[in-house]
Design a protein around this motif. Sequence first.
Motif, short mmCIF file in Angstrom:
data_model
loop_
_atom_site.label_atom_id
_atom_site.label_comp_id
_atom_site.label_asym_id
_atom_site.label_seq_id
_atom_site.Cartn_x
_atom_site.Cartn_y
_atom_site.Cartn_z
N GLU A 1 0.83 -1.21 0.00
CA GLU A 1 0.00 0.00 0.00
C GLU A 1 0.87 1.25 0.00
O GLU A 1 0.64 2.19 -0.77
N ASP A 2 1.87 1.26 0.87
CA ASP A 2 2.78 2.40 0.95
C ASP A 2 3.59 2.52 -0.33
O ASP A 2 3.81 3.63 -0.86
N PHE A 3 4.06 1.40 -0.86
CA PHE A 3 4.83 1.40 -2.10
C PHE A 3 4.00 1.95 -3.27
O PHE A 3 4.46 2.78 -4.05
N TYR A 4 2.77 1.49 -3.36
CA TYR A 4 1.86 1.93 -4.42
C TYR A 4 1.66 3.45 -4.34
O TYR A 4 1.70 4.15 -5.35
N ARG A 5 1.46 3.94 -3.13
CA ARG A 5 1.21 5.38 -2.95
C ARG A 5 2.43 6.21 -3.35
O ARG A 5 2.29 7.28 -3.97
N GLN B 1 15.63 -2.82 4.40
CA GLN B 1 14.70 -1.72 4.20
C GLN B 1 14.59 -1.41 2.70
O GLN B 1 15.40 -1.89 1.91
N TRP B 2 13.58 -0.66 2.32
CA TRP B 2 13.39 -0.29 0.92
C TRP B 2 13.08 1.19 0.82
O TRP B 2 12.73 1.84 1.81
N GLU B 3 13.20 1.71 -0.39
CA GLU B 3 12.96 3.13 -0.60
C GLU B 3 12.62 3.38 -2.06
O GLU B 3 13.21 2.80 -2.96
N VAL B 4 11.64 4.25 -2.29
CA VAL B 4 11.34 4.74 -3.63
C VAL B 4 11.99 6.11 -3.74
O VAL B 4 11.71 7.00 -2.93
#
Length: 267
Positions: free
Chosen positions: A43-47, A65-68
């Motif tokens: 959900e956070d990734f999509y946003r 961890q991940w990051e856009v």
Amino acid sequence: MEAGGGVGVGAGPNYNPRTVEEVFKDFKGRRAGLIKALTNDVEDFYRQCDPEKENLCLYGFPSEQWEVNLPAEEVPPELPEPALGINFARDGMQEKDWLSLVAVHSDAWLLSVAFYFGARFGFDKADRYALCRKRLFNMINEFPTIFEIVSGSVKKQSKEKSSVSNHSSNKSKSNSKGQRDSQVKYSRIAQPKDDDEGLDDDEEDDDEHGDTLCGACGDNYAADEFWICCDICEKWFHGKCVKITPARAEHIKQYKCPSCSNKRARS
């Protein structure tokens, strides 16, 4: 937000994995972060992947961890860069297809980073590089790809293997089955094994779940861990990965994993 993902959160300025084990540890950490973005944190990734923004990349870090973020500004970058502009395709595709596409590119990026470290630092000795490279690939190949986890193909393969195993084996222990039925209301929950259970029960459990992989972290089923299956996508998860305890599971009539819950919330 700075442009570019760099080496990674918590890696430090002198982060230079040199051995096969160090590079593999880096690979597993980045992989875990990417899987988290595309499953538990979808959900956070999509946003964050807003098509109205500039070219964005999905980074995984050794710290899981991940990051856009925007791509690195320096040319050439410190590390190979992930696929550019993943956000532009978000609203032009079915969500599942888009996530699978990002997963494929994430798999390719993970391999490129791992072998970048191997090529740059030569695994200590250049004359052993070919052997180390082969060993590293074999270690990586033991894990399912991110695409297999996100697309659900890992679960499909596991179900096919389990079906063949069940048809070819007549081992059906009524006592172990009765125990599982009394412990839970639904077959979607797998409880940890007690130390005093028989070896035949363990063998039967291995036949049934041995090829199953967690939809969140991608690790194999283990008889001493609590598992739960999503009633929507039919993927299995470690209870600890989706924050579900055996006691809480007893009161859930229909379990929906974070990805399926978020999907319904948007629709």
